[in-house]
Design an enzyme around this catalytic site. Sequence first.
Site, short mmCIF file in Angstrom:
data_model
loop_
_atom_site.label_atom_id
_atom_site.label_comp_id
_atom_site.label_asym_id
_atom_site.label_seq_id
_atom_site.Cartn_x
_atom_site.Cartn_y
_atom_site.Cartn_z
N GLU A 100 27.06 8.93 2.01
CA GLU A 100 25.23 8.72 2.24
C GLU A 100 24.26 9.66 1.32
OE1 GLU A 100 26.79 10.52 6.45
OE2 GLU A 100 25.46 11.72 4.82
N TYR A 120 24.77 3.38 -7.48
CA TYR A 120 25.74 3.33 -6.52
C TYR A 120 25.70 1.66 -6.28
CZ TYR A 120 26.79 7.87 -5.51
OH TYR A 120 26.61 9.24 -4.58
C1 LIG Z 1 23.95 10.84 -9.98
C2 LIG Z 1 24.58 11.46 -11.18
C3 LIG Z 1 26.46 11.69 -10.59
C4 LIG Z 1 25.18 10.70 -12.45
O1 LIG Z 1 25.88 11.27 -13.15
P1 LIG Z 1 25.48 10.08 -14.51
O2 LIG Z 1 26.83 10.71 -15.28
O3 LIG Z 1 24.32 10.92 -15.50
O4 LIG Z 1 25.59 8.70 -14.64
P2 LIG Z 1 25.73 7.64 -15.56
O5 LIG Z 1 25.08 8.33 -17.27
O6 LIG Z 1 27.39 7.51 -15.25
O7 LIG Z 1 25.27 6.50 -14.80
C5 LIG Z 1 25.47 5.29 -14.00
C6 LIG Z 1 24.08 4.89 -13.92
O8 LIG Z 1 23.51 5.38 -12.63
C7 LIG Z 1 22.44 5.09 -12.24
N1 LIG Z 1 21.35 6.44 -13.02
C8 LIG Z 1 21.68 7.57 -13.59
N2 LIG Z 1 21.41 8.13 -14.06
C9 LIG Z 1 19.94 8.16 -13.84
C10 LIG Z 1 18.46 7.98 -13.74
N3 LIG Z 1 18.23 9.37 -13.43
N4 LIG Z 1 17.22 6.90 -13.14
C11 LIG Z 1 17.99 5.44 -12.87
N5 LIG Z 1 19.05 5.98 -12.75
C12 LIG Z 1 20.24 6.60 -13.31
C13 LIG Z 1 21.82 4.27 -13.63
O9 LIG Z 1 22.61 2.91 -13.02
C14 LIG Z 1 22.98 4.43 -14.67
O10 LIG Z 1 23.38 3.12 -15.15
P3 LIG Z 1 23.12 2.93 -17.01
O11 LIG Z 1 23.16 3.79 -17.86
O12 LIG Z 1 23.97 1.59 -17.42
O13 LIG Z 1 21.29 2.64 -16.43
C15 LIG Z 1 24.13 13.06 -12.15
O14 LIG Z 1 22.78 12.61 -12.27
C16 LIG Z 1 24.07 13.97 -11.06
O15 LIG Z 1 24.91 14.78 -10.54
N6 LIG Z 1 23.44 14.29 -9.97
C17 LIG Z 1 22.93 15.31 -9.10
C18 LIG Z 1 24.40 15.15 -7.59
C19 LIG Z 1 23.64 14.02 -6.71
O16 LIG Z 1 22.52 13.67 -6.64
N7 LIG Z 1 25.02 13.14 -7.09
C20 LIG Z 1 24.84 12.24 -5.70
C21 LIG Z 1 24.81 12.81 -4.00
S1 LIG Z 1 25.33 11.67 -3.38
#
Ligand SMILES: CC(C)(COP(=O)(O)OP(=O)(O)OC[C@H]1O[C@@H](n2cnc3c(N)ncnc32)[C@H](O)[C@@H]1OP(=O)(O)O)[C@@H](O)C(=O)NCCC(=O)NCCS
Length: 149
Positions: free
Chosen positions: A99, A111
């Site tokens: 979710e 995702y």
């Molecule tokens: C969601 C989260 C885990 C992503 O982690 P991350 O290490 O920054 O992600 P990655 O660097 O591995 O990015 C993977 C993909 O996510 C997407 N993504 C990451 N940041 C993004 C942003 N700011 N905007 C849009 N897409 C994004 C892209 O598809 C990206 O792939 P790409 O780099 O090939 O474009 C991180 O932003 C986070 O911890 N957020 C706060 C907690 C949270 O919201 N958790 C999820 C709850 S459901």
Amino acid sequence: MQDSDLSAVLEIERRSYPHPWKRDHFLHELSAPHSFPFVAFDESGAVVGYLCLMSLFEEAQVLNLAVAPEQRGRGVGRLLMERAVELAREKGAGYLALEVRSSNVAAIGLYESFGFIRCGLRPCYYEGVEDAVLMEKPLQGANGCSLPQ
Ligand SMILES: CC(C)(COP(=O)(O)OP(=O)(O)OC[C@H]1O[C@@H](n2cnc3c(N)ncnc32)[C@H](O)[C@@H]1OP(=O)(O)O)[C@@H](O)C(=O)NCCC(=O)NCCS
């Protein structure tokens, strides 16, 4: 994830969510038989992110995922999700569910890039104002969503 990771995990949790999980919640994940929480480390051995996976029979669920704010956008989230998919398959799950807040563009982007499909909506689920988007990824060659569309 081990007890010794919890102070770093809780710090990331606190900086990532308006309603962070408490220590007891993570302790439960560490001891529950169908829970598989794990962490990602940087080169120095510091915890930079974590994911809590639950897998029971047909269904696996991502219960929590976060990356330290200063480490985001560097592939850590992708690495954690790759491991979650791998682990869910190892446990024999037919699909992986989660979710996410409808405003969480970064997580939804992550995702969708893994082939998760939007399967449903819980209107006003968060704080009575924001929708929860339900997403699923079929595993083991299964097709479509387990939830009604
Ligand atoms: C969601 C989260 C885990 C992503 O982690 P991350 O290490 O920054 O992600 P990655 O660097 O591995 O990015 C993977 C993909 O996510 C997407 N993504 C990451 N940041 C993004 C942003 N700011 N905007 C849009 N897409 C994004 C892209 O598809 C990206 O792939 P790409 O780099 O090939 O474009 C991180 O932003 C986070 O911890 N957020 C706060 C907690 C949270 O919201 N958790 C999820 C709850 S459901």
